[in-house]
Design a protein around this motif. Structure first.
Motif, PDB file in Angstrom:
ATOM      1  N   ALA B  70       0.966  -1.198   0.081  1.00 31.49           N
ATOM      2  CA  ALA B  70      -0.169   0.011   0.108  1.00 31.49           C
ATOM      3  C   ALA B  70       1.005   1.286   0.089  1.00 31.49           C
ATOM      4  O   ALA B  70       0.408   2.165  -0.589  1.00 31.49           O
ATOM      5  N   VAL B  71       1.883   1.190   0.848  1.00 27.96           N
ATOM      6  CA  VAL B  71       2.723   2.381   0.918  1.00 27.96           C
ATOM      7  C   VAL B  71       3.429   2.782  -0.359  1.00 27.96           C
ATOM      8  O   VAL B  71       3.594   3.949  -0.914  1.00 27.96           O
TER       9      VAL B  71
ATOM     10  N   ILE C 142       3.987   2.483   9.241  1.00 29.04           N
ATOM     11  CA  ILE C 142       2.962   3.405   8.674  1.00 29.04           C
ATOM     12  C   ILE C 142       2.787   4.707   9.437  1.00 29.04           C
ATOM     13  O   ILE C 142       2.663   5.668   8.363  1.00 29.04           O
ATOM     14  N   GLY C 143       3.080   5.012  10.520  1.00 24.18           N
ATOM     15  CA  GLY C 143       3.059   6.484  10.984  1.00 24.18           C
ATOM     16  C   GLY C 143       4.236   7.330  10.364  1.00 24.18           C
ATOM     17  O   GLY C 143       3.838   8.337   9.626  1.00 24.18           O
ATOM     18  N   LEU C 144       5.190   6.542  10.138  1.00 25.07           N
ATOM     19  CA  LEU C 144       6.642   7.226   9.672  1.00 25.07           C
ATOM     20  C   LEU C 144       6.112   7.476   7.959  1.00 25.07           C
ATOM     21  O   LEU C 144       6.447   8.473   7.663  1.00 25.07           O
ATOM     22  N   GLU C 145       5.510   6.708   7.376  1.00 25.99           N
ATOM     23  CA  GLU C 145       5.222   6.712   5.946  1.00 25.99           C
ATOM     24  C   GLU C 145       4.107   7.877   5.640  1.00 25.99           C
ATOM     25  O   GLU C 145       4.077   8.687   4.905  1.00 25.99           O
ATOM     26  N   THR C 148       5.724  11.018   6.329  1.00 23.93           N
ATOM     27  CA  THR C 148       6.942  11.279   5.098  1.00 23.93           C
ATOM     28  C   THR C 148       6.093  11.711   3.858  1.00 23.93           C
ATOM     29  O   THR C 148       6.366  12.788   3.192  1.00 23.93           O
ATOM     30  N   ILE C 149       5.101  10.921   3.744  1.00 25.08           N
ATOM     31  CA  ILE C 149       4.145  11.320   2.260  1.00 25.08           C
ATOM     32  C   ILE C 149       3.699  12.634   2.417  1.00 25.08           C
ATOM     33  O   ILE C 149       3.622  13.451   1.554  1.00 25.08           O
ATOM     34  N   SER C 150       3.164  12.870   3.577  1.00 23.84           N
ATOM     35  CA  SER C 150       2.467  14.263   3.795  1.00 23.84           C
ATOM     36  C   SER C 150       3.446  15.368   3.439  1.00 23.84           C
ATOM     37  O   SER C 150       3.317  16.305   2.743  1.00 23.84           O
TER      38      SER C 150
ATOM     39  N   ALA E 147      -3.228   3.566   7.599  1.00 21.46           N
ATOM     40  CA  ALA E 147      -2.739   3.197   6.124  1.00 21.46           C
ATOM     41  C   ALA E 147      -3.765   3.898   5.195  1.00 21.46           C
ATOM     42  O   ALA E 147      -3.772   4.562   4.029  1.00 21.46           O
ATOM     43  N   ALA E 148      -5.281   3.868   5.779  1.00 21.52           N
ATOM     44  CA  ALA E 148      -6.202   4.360   4.820  1.00 21.52           C
ATOM     45  C   ALA E 148      -6.236   5.931   4.746  1.00 21.52           C
ATOM     46  O   ALA E 148      -6.105   6.517   3.760  1.00 21.52           O
TER      47      ALA E 148
END
Lengths: 636, 103, 486, 510, 168
Positions: B70-71, C142-145, C148-150, E147-148
């Protein structure tokens, strides 16, 4: 009554002039006459007190062995205890008398001499401080107090020599005086410090007790060093060779100042210091020899220069150096009495000579070259008379004061060392000659410049009175002191009852008369041509005329070893010491420069560096883990 | 010869390395993104292989891989959008030319 | 499932959604300031509320206390909301609030998509909060991503600037590589231990095998990227320079602190046994950061870029506290991270004004600031000095905490490097001061809005207050650090 | 008066003035100045009161205040003064007030100038009254940045640019303090177990006495402190910031920097180095003595080659600091007292020098010995100031400079005879450059270029009056100062006895 | 599956995966690269299935081979206008990249050689979908939700970035 009061309040003697300095300096500086009045008043009171003290000394049981002491703690820290106070013994009393007398007279003289000068008030302020400092020095109870006032005297000489501060020569002369004496002070300070460390005290009376014990216990080797160091101070202050160079230049100050410096204050401080600490010096024969020879050499050296000088004050200055050499010589041969006797008589006649010279210059519109004067005896009879008395006194013609004191010195020298005696006698001859030269050229013969001659006039009463008083003193003080038994009072150890040694006295008198005659022959009768003699002497004349080039040598030494070294060190400081830092900073910058190409703005090189980092750390990790596994072995 | 965990790990490592090579050597932003995708896939192989071969009690390896996918997708999406932006701005998507800032 | 434990996250998520919805609802011409205002107020309220959530020291023998502690998990040992997490979350919220305060004008004048800006800032904040609490690699990742993506997007949010998109692309490429590397590390750790939960990972002896160590190394590298530790720092200068100034600020204060928060938890919960391995490595990297970060900062001519290098050095200082590896060190890190938030908020608030009104943040554009906006110049100076650790700013106390902690553990040489380099850093900070105070003034004056003024005044007051009275903050950090492993 | 927080008031006076100034219009220049002058007068009056009401027979710390501050570091807001710090405090306030007056005619951004000046003075004040090491460090570093800003804005560019000078000064001092900080941190950690840690200097000294610091540790930590305090005291080879810095700085900064700030180095060496790390002090003492001798001679020589007045005084201050170092290195009560007293003495005289130079420079925009001449004609009062300062500088008795130097010589001679003799010979060179400088600028023919510059009057006289009184007062009555200093240094006696036979570097050469 | 067959399948897949991956990075043509990448992902998906992660395999097919590949191809199309300048084939950077990749493989190879596979085999789920769903909706519900959010953020970001400054 007054005597006791004076004795109890002897501390006022230096304080009053100091107060007058403060008052004038702070308040009345711009009011000249008022300032002068204050200064003279204070000096007069001081003078009266000094008389009181002298009387008290004479009346009471105050002798060299049992002095009168007052002390007050000045500061103390740790084990160091420093006092300020008053020590009165005949030596002090005599000095107080001489100093107050001369300074009072000089101040009176200055009232006339300095008239119209812009710095009238300032001048009296400085004069007061000068007198105060010298008096403080005289009554000092310990070396530090003496050093304190010693330095203050130096300061005052600086201020007064540089009184005409707009003259570059005056400015330089003042600086030179201060610097030269400072070199001497360095030794003196070292000596004082060593005394403090060795004995734990600087008090004269305590040291007087301790020194013999110390010598008994440890011998005199270390003390010799101390004493030599101490003696460096007097060398500087009293203008002994080789630190005499400042004295002649000190003529740049106003003439009353010269009189004060050369007669009663400043220069005799050195002699006084040696006299005051004679308990130390007299125990150390090597040092005594040094003192004697320094004094003797200085005496003849200065005299040989004086012979060829042309400026009136300069001649007098070298004569002062020469006479101081005499005093040192006397001390060196162990005769405190004769030295101080001469100090006293010299103070009077030298002060008078200077004041007369001042009068002459005043009259001649500040002309200093004697060969541009001439024939002044008619115009300035009083001055001429005074000058004549002075010359006779310094030449040692009986019954003038100088005869008695100089004779004692010669006798003392003869009893110790024949070479020194010959040196001293030769000096006496030369002294008589150049003083006569001064007198004759200035007052006899024809005026060198008619215009100046016409302009010349006798001085006013303010200036005339001191001259007369001093002239009287120059005549009578020797005989009087001789008669009342100066040596009974001012002495070290047992009093010496020596009459006049007629052989020595006679021979020196004869020589002096011969010298006077010679001078007459040359300068008045003009039997021989002066220039021809000078030319004949050639190198010797040049050496003498240029003061043996001592100043030039010193200047060169300073230029090379002080200023040159300073420049070199400055270069080192800027280019090496400082640059190390700059180089470090540059290094840091260089690292930055070196790293900066890596930041080339390209994402992929960034990723490359990143991945390189990953791999290096990974490799290290794997290496580490394999070591760990090997170490742990079968633990798992 | 038995196919074991080691083989999968090596395969993943090689794939990861190829992805690295792609990231470092390609000029085109999109190609670089492809390299990144290869790297992410290599990781997933790792995770799944571990999950398969190690004595674990749940499917957390697979779950991790799922989230990683997903990432990865999200990153590609943003990456491609950025590539558009860049292309729009400068009519090029050459990574080498993106060096306005440096030093 | 204990939803009370994730109330903060839910709240932030709601705020983010609110921003998106409002952006759609509000008319096109409307400035989106109102959204920012709402966010600021709600976050401030929540920030204050969070103070009530702290627990005191718990007695491990007391079952009731332990039960209360168990309440802090979201699900059976996952996602822990302890004092440590609370502290960091508060810090992130604080940083966001300050950023929002001074960003209002900047967003208005520079950015095109304002509602989205706020929404993405919220998602970034959410990511940070998740990082602070995560106790398993999945949540952490997931938190990291999310964060980071934000940030990728926010970095590229200046539509009219080529630098912005360039920075975003660079950030994205290297960030993705870093993601891959970190994931690889996680997979190896998983392979070595069979678990992705910190509490289980730390119990596994297999961590000592090369597989585990390689995994740990790569996970750490993932954090190093976030912290911009040398040599994983290369992206930082370009991204800091190109990103919109408020985002640069958030990168420096938020992203870095979140990285620290997660890294400390990972190190101290999951890999504590391997301290002998990572401590020496960390100390070398830390020294490299302090040295080269400062040296490189010296030659910069753009203040944002300079601050990027300086932030590399600051990361080094924070690592110092981690190296101490004890509660005192942790406390020092948290203390330092907080004061770094204040200092950065002040500095970047000034920079955002300058950039918005003068178009650039190079030293040349800073010239004369002392006359055109004396308050801003003073704030900038004080903030920079706080970073350098000059009293009476907070930085001094912070450095003292850091270095006392690490010297106590025997790393005297690090203290040497640290103190010397921080004094060298004064050099380039003072260059900024010089430009501001000495540079020629063009006579213009800068408009400073109320909210920006509030931001700078708040941050500088906090910097000074913490500097002269560090006690309050120190107690809080002490509480957070000392209850960390209960 | 019993519970009046006197030291806090002294500390707060400049701080509150600075705060007050923030709210005063920048155009109200006169009120800005008056506020500062008033604040400093209050501080000075209180300090003088403290100076004379200090009970020397009791000694030790007095006027103490103690409020817990940062408990987890063990920091207390602990103030107090003893015989060593009180003279330094007095010096600070004297020079502070004089500096306010000598900056009276600043035209350029006066409000900012005075705010920074007040911060500077408050910082220096704080270092001397702090009993807590943390406060000491805090106040010490507080002053650095205001100085930098003041130099670059109000300074002057001569041989080196003012930016360079300011930066050099700042970085030097900060680098020194970096080493010092490491030492302090090590000290702090070593002294007590974690729960009892404190920055209280007396407690640290007590810990030292109780043997918390091993000899090796003391040697190491003292070396670090020496780097810090030594560079602050412009010890060779860390001196080169000093002349450049003073040359670049505006008058008030030069006054305060040379007058008091530098002295923090010497004060710190005694307060921290000697009291807390006695064995370290003993170990490094011979090295310090050697460097001290170099300081004296080297700087005095270089001063001879200078033409810029500020450089002359800058190097002169480096030279004088050599005496302070020598006094410290000899490590006996007499010499240490001398060192403290010499710091006071040099503070007063160098401040006076800089005030006078500042006055002249402000009027004529000349500072070169080559160009200035005959100023005594036009500015007799300024000339008096120069003479006073110059004479004090060359150690003339009756002025403040003599007695401390003498005390140092007495104290150090027995310890380091060779160094001491060389250092004493420095009095010759000091006299040489001082007299040369004075002679050239003050005396000589009247120069009409300076005719239209008026002499100091009114406010411009205040620095001369304030500092002149101190210069002469302490000179004539040295016991005023020495008694105070002695009451402080005599407490060192047992300590110094204890370390008398401790090992020293270089085999303890003398 | 017999061991031999397993080996054969693995090696075949490995060859396909590595080959196509190499093709992706070495091919000059971006479109070809994209297609090869799809092939590579399909290989990886099959590999997942052989590892008994059938759901993951399906996801791989759908998202990567489907979604991502399409996304990339679209990206290539939209930005490829006249570009595609092939850089000189083998420059320093590629050498550096190759060395780096090789070293990485070596290091990881070393790591891998140390592995001792514990006995007992891995966790084999009967129904991966159910198990994954269970974990995702119970234990890891929070990451799932986040993730959503992440996808939402990425979507939002992709939109605004792609829209750019131009249109309203």
């Amino acid at each position: 009554m007054f005597n006791e009061f004076a004795l109890e309040h002897a501390w006022l003697i230096p304080l009053l002039p100091a107060v007058s300095f403060v008052i004038i300096g702070m308040l009345t500086r711009s009011y000249g006459r008022l300032s002068a009045a204050i200064a003279v008043t204070m000096s007069t009171v001081s003078f009266l007190l000094a008389i009181g003290v002298a009387a008290a000394v004479a009346a009471g049981n105050i002798t060299v062995d049992a002095p009168f002491v007052q002390k007050l703690s000045w500061f103390h820290i740790g084990g160091v205890e420093i006092s300020m106070g008053v020590l009165i013994d005949p030596l002090t009393a005599m000095m107080l008398m001489v100093v107050t007398t001369v300074s009072l007279l000089v101040q009176i003289y200055s009232c006339g001499y300095m008239k119209g000068d812009a710095g009238y008030g300032r001048f009296f302020a400085f004069l007061s401080l000068f007198a105060g400092s010298m008096l403080g020095l005289v009554i000092a109870v310990n070396f530090l107090q003496m050093y304190v006032f010693w330095e203050l005297v130096g300061l005052c000489s600086y201020l007064l020599i540089g009184f005409y501060y707009y003259k570059v020569s005056a400015r330089e002369a003042a600086k030179k005086a201060f610097m030269t004496t400072r070199v001497g002070d360095f030794g003196l300070l070292l000596g004082i410090l060593l005394l403090q460390l060795t004995f734990g005290t600087l008090d004269f009376l305590e040291l007087q007790q301790l020194v013999p014990l110390y010598i008994l216990q440890f011998g005199s080797g270390f003390l010799t060093i101390i004493a030599l160091l101490l003696f460096v101070g007097p060398i500087g202050k009293s203008g002994q060779f080789p630190l005499h160079v400042w004295l002649p230049d000190a003529m740049e100050g106003p003439t009353p100042v010269s009189a004060l410096i050369h007669a009663a204050t400043m220069v005799v401080a050195g002699v006084y210091l040696v006299g005051r600490s004679f308990f130390l010096f007299s125990q150390l024969p090597e040092v005594m020899t040094v003192i004697a020879w320094v004094g003797g050499f200085t005496a003849i050296f200065a005299a040989s220069i004086a012979i060829t000088q042309r400026q009136i004050k300069r001649i007098l200055a070298y004569s002062t150096v020469s006479q101081l050499g005499y005093m040192m010589l006397a001390l060196g041969v162990g005769s405190l009495t004769s030295s101080f006797f001469h100090l006293m008589t010299h103070a009077f006649f030298k002060a008078m000579l200077f004041l007369s010279a001042g009068a002459v210059m005043h009259a001649m519109a500040e002309e200093a070259d004697i060969f541009k004067m001439g024939g002044l005896r008619k115009k300035m009879p009083v001055t001429f008379a005074a000058m004549t008395v002075g010359v006779l006194a310094i030449s040692g013609i009986p019954p003038f004061a100088g005869f008695f004191s100089k004779d004692e010195i010669l006798a003392a020298a003869a009893s110790v060392s024949t070479p020194l005696y010959i040196l001293a006698t030769l000096t006496a001859f030369m002294t008589a000659f150049y003083m006569a030269r001064l007198l004759f050229v200035t007052f006899m013969g024809k005026p060198a410049s008619q215009e100046a001659y016409d302009h010349a006039h006798e001085v006013g009463w303010f200036m005339r009175v001191p001259l007369i008083v001093l002239a009287v003193l120059s005549v009578v003080s020797g005989l009087w002191a001789h008669l009342v038994g100066f040596g009974e009072w001012v002495r070290f150890g047992p009093a010496q009852h020596e009459g006049i040694n007629w052989l020595i006295a006679g021979s020196s008198t004869v020589l002096a008369v011969l010298a006077l005659g010679l001078a007459w022959k040359i300068y008045v009768a003009r039997s021989w041509d002066v220039d021809a003699i000078a030319a004949k002497c050639g190198v010797l004349y040049q050496l003498s005329f240029h003061k043996f080039y001592i100043d030039e040598i010193y200047a060169a030494l300073i230029r090379v070893f002080v200023d040159g070294a300073a420049k070199v060190l400055y270069w080192i400081d800027v280019n090496i010491v400082d640059n190390i830092v700059n180089i470090l900073a540059g290094l840091v910058k260089a690292v930055g420069e070196l790293l900066s190409p890596a930041e080339n703005g390209q994402a992929q090189s960034y990723a490359g560096v990143y991945l390189c980092g990953v791999i290096i750390l990974l490799a290290y990790g794997v290496y580490y883990a394999s070591k760990l596994m090997a170490m742990l072995g079968g633990a798992f | 010869m038995t196919i074991g965990l080691t083989h999968y790990l090596l395969l993943a490592a090689v794939l990861f390395a190829i992805g690295m090579f792609g990231v470092l050597s390609k000029r085109n932003i999109i190609a670089v993104l492809m390299g990144i995708e290869l790297m992410l896939n290599a990781v997933n192989i790792n995770l799944i292989a571990f999950n398969r071969y190690l004595p674990v009690h749940d499917l957390s390896g697979q779950l991790m891989a799922l989230f990683a996918i997903a990432v990865g997708v999200a990153e590609v999406a943003v990456g491609i959008a950025l590539a558009f932006r860049i292309y729009h701005d400068r009519s090029t998507i050459n990574v080498d030319e993106l060096n306005r800032m440096k030093g | 499932m204990n939803f009370a434990a994730i109330s903060t996250e839910i709240f932030i998520l709601c705020l983010g959604l609110f921003a998106i919805v409002m952006d759609l609802v509000l008319p096109e011409q409307e400035s989106r300031k109102s959204i920012g205002g709402v966010l600021i107020f709600s976050l401030t309220g929540w920030f204050l509320y969070m103070f009530t959530l702290y627990n005191g020291q718990l007695d491990p023998m007391d079952p009731a206390a332990m039960a209360a502690l168990a309440d802090r998990f979201f699900y059976q040992g996952l996602y822990l909301v302890d004092n440590y997490a609370l502290f960091f979350k508060q810090m992130f919220i604080l940083a966001t609030v300050l950023t929002l305060l001074f960003a209002a004008d900047y967003v208005q004048s520079v950015l095109r998509y304002r509602g989205e800006f706020y929404a993405l800032l919220m998602t970034a904040l959410l990511g940070m909060c998740v990082l602070a609490s995560a106790t398993d690699f999945l949540t952490m990742f997931i938190g990291l991503e999310l964060m980071t993506i934000s940030f990728y997007i926010l970095t590229g949010a200046r539509m009219n600037s080529k630098d912005s998109s360039e920075a975003a692309v660079k950030y994205l490429i290297i960030g993705s590589v870093s993601t891959a590397v970190m994931l690889y590390g996680i997979s190896l750790v998983y392979g070595a231990t069979g678990s992705i939960q910190f509490f289980e990972v730390c119990r596994s002896p297999h961590l000592f095998f090369p597989l585990g160590i390689a995994g740990i190394t790569m996970v750490l590298i993932g954090f190093f990227f976030k912290l911009s530790v040398i040599p994983f720092h290369m992206w930082a200068p370009d991204v800091y320079q190109g990103a919109p100034t408020p985002i640069t600020a958030m990168l420096a204060m938020g992203s870095k602190a979140a990285g620290i928060a997660a890294m400390m938890r990972a190190l101290f919960v999951a890999f504590p046994m391997l301290g002998i391995y990572w401590l020496p490595m960390l100390s070398v990297l830390c020294a490299a950061c302090m040295i080269f970060g400062n040296i490189m900062a010296m030659r910069q001519r753009d203040v944002k870029r300079m601050l990027a290098y300086s932030s590399i050095a600051q990361a080094g200082y924070m690592l110092v506290g981690i190296i101490a590896a004890d509660p005192a060190g942790m406390k020092a890190v948290m203390f330092y991270a907080t004061l770094y938030v204040f200092a950065n908020a002040g500095a970047f608030a000034v920079l955002s004004v300058v950039e918005a009104q003068k178009g650039s943040t190079s030293y040349r554009h800073m010239a004369g600031l002392a006359q055109s906006a004396p308050v801003l110049a003073a704030v900038m100076t004080i903030s920079l000095l706080s970073m350098a650790g000059i009293p009476p700013t907070a930085g001094f106390a912070g450095k003292l905490y850091l270095f006392t902690a690490v010297v106590d553990q025997g790393y005297l040489w690090l203290a040497f490097v640290g103190f010397v380099m921080s004094m060298i850093s004064v050099y380039y900070y003072l260059l900024v001061a010089k430009a501001m105070y000495l540079g020629a003034w063009d006579g213009s004056s800068l408009a400073v809005s109320g909210s920006t003024r509030a931001a700078v005044v708040l941050s500088v007051l906090a910097t000074l207050l913490v500097g002269v009275w560090p006690e309050g903050l120190a107690e809080l950090t002490n509480l957070a650090a000392s209850t960390f492993l209960q | 008066m019993e519970n009046f927080p006197l030291l806090t008031t002294v500390l707060l006076a400049p701080i509150s003035a600075a705060l007050l100034l923030c709210f005063v219009s920048a155009r109200a220049v006169q009120s800005v100045r008056v506020i500062c002058a008033a604040a400093m007068t209050v501080a000075l009056v209180l300090t003088v009161y403290a100076f004379f009401s200090y009970d020397m027979s009791v000694g030790g710390m007095q006027f103490m205040e103690d409020v817990p501050w940062i408990t987890d570091l063990g920091v207390h807001y602990a103030l107090g003064v003893d015989g060593i710090s009180l003279p330094m405090l007095l010096l600070t306030e004297l020079i502070g007030l004089a500096a306010v007056f000598s900056s009276w005619s600043i035209e350029k951004r006066p409000k900012e100038f005075y705010i920074l000046l007040m911060i500077l003075i408050a910082g220096v004040t704080g270092t001397f009254i702090a009993r807590d090491l943390f406060i000491f460090l805090l106040c010490y570093e507080v002053v650095v940045i205001p100085i930098y800003i003041m130099v670059i804005i109000w300074g002057s560019t001569k041989r080196v640019s003012k930016e360079y000078a300011g930066m050099k000064l700042t970085i030097y001092l900060l680098m020194g303090s970096a080493f010092m900080l490491v030492g302090v941190v090590a000290l702090y950690l070593q002294a007590f177990p974690p729960e009892m840690r404190t920055f209280d200097m007396q407690a640290l000294a007590a810990a030292a006495q109780a043997g918390s610091f091993s000899e090796e540790f003391q040697i190491f930590a003292f070396f670090l402190l020496l780097l810090g305090f030594g560079s602050l005291l412009s010890m060779f080879p860390f001196h080169s910031w000093s002349p450049d810095g003073y040359a670049g700085a505006p008058t008030a900064v030069s006054m305060i920097h040379a007058g008091v700030l530098k002295k923090i180095g010497g004060y710190g060496l005694i307060r921290l180095g000697l009291l807390v790390l006695p064995l370290g002090a003993k170990f490094w003492a011979p090295l310090i003595a050697g460097l001290a001798m170099i300081n004296v001679m080297y700087a005095a020589y270089i001063a001879l080659a200078q033409h810029d007045l500020k450089y002359v005084i800058g190097y002169s201050s480096v030279s004088h600091m050599g005496y302070v170092l020598l006094g410290f290195a000899a490590l006996n009560v007499v010499s240490v007292s001398g060192a403290v007293a010499n710091m006071v003495a040099h503070g007063v005289m160098s401040a006076l020098f800089f005030a006078m130079i500042g006055y002249v420079y402000e009027r004529t925009h000349l500072r070169s010995v080559r160009e200035l001449r005959g100023l005594a004609h036009q500015m007799p009062r300024v000339a008096t100031g120069f003479m006073l300062a110059g004479m004090a500088s060359l150690g003339l008795p009756g002025l403040i400079g003599f007695m401390p130097e003498f005390t140092i010589f007495v104290g150090s001679f027995s310890e380091y005879p060779v160094f001491a003799v060389l250092a004493i010979s420095g009095i010759i060179f000091t006299a040489l450059y001082t007299l040369r400088m004075l002679a050239r600028i003050l005396f000589g023919p009247r120069d009409s270029r300076f005719d239209h510059f008026e002499d100091a009057r009114g406010v411009a006289m205040m620095p001369l009056i304030i500092l002149g009184i101190a210069l002469v007062g302490f000179g004539i009555f040295p016991q005023l100062l020495m008694g105070m200093v002695g009451s402080g240094t005599e407490q060192l006696l047992p300590l110094l006895d204890r370390i008398a036979d401790a090992p020293a570097v270089l085999g303890g050469i003398r | 599956m017999s061991e031999l067959a397993g080996s054969a399948v693995f090696f075949a897949l490995a060859v396909v995966i590595i080959g196509t991956a190499l093709g992706v990075v070495l091919n000059k043509n971006l479109v070809h690269s994209a297609l090869l990448m799809t092939a590579c992902f399909i290989g990886v998906g099959i590999l997942y299935i052989t590892l008994e992660a059938d759901f993951l395999g399906a996801v791989e097919f759908m998202t990567y081979s489907g979604g991502v590949a399409i996304l990339i191809v679209m990206g290539v199309m939209l930005t490829h206008r006249g570009e595609g300048v092939p850089s000189n084939p083998f420059n320093g950077r590629e050498l550096f990249a190759a060395v780096l990749a090789a070293v990485f493989v070596t290091v990881m190879g070393l790591v891998v050689t140390f592995i001792q596979i514990p006995p007992g085999g891995g966790f084999v789920s009967g129904d991966t979908v159910a198990d994954l769903a269970d974990m995702m909706l119970n234990t890891y519900i929070l990451p799932f939700e986040i993730a959503a959010t992440l996808l939402l953020a990425a979507l939002l970001g992709a939109i605004i970035l792609a829209k750019g400054d131009g249109e309203a």
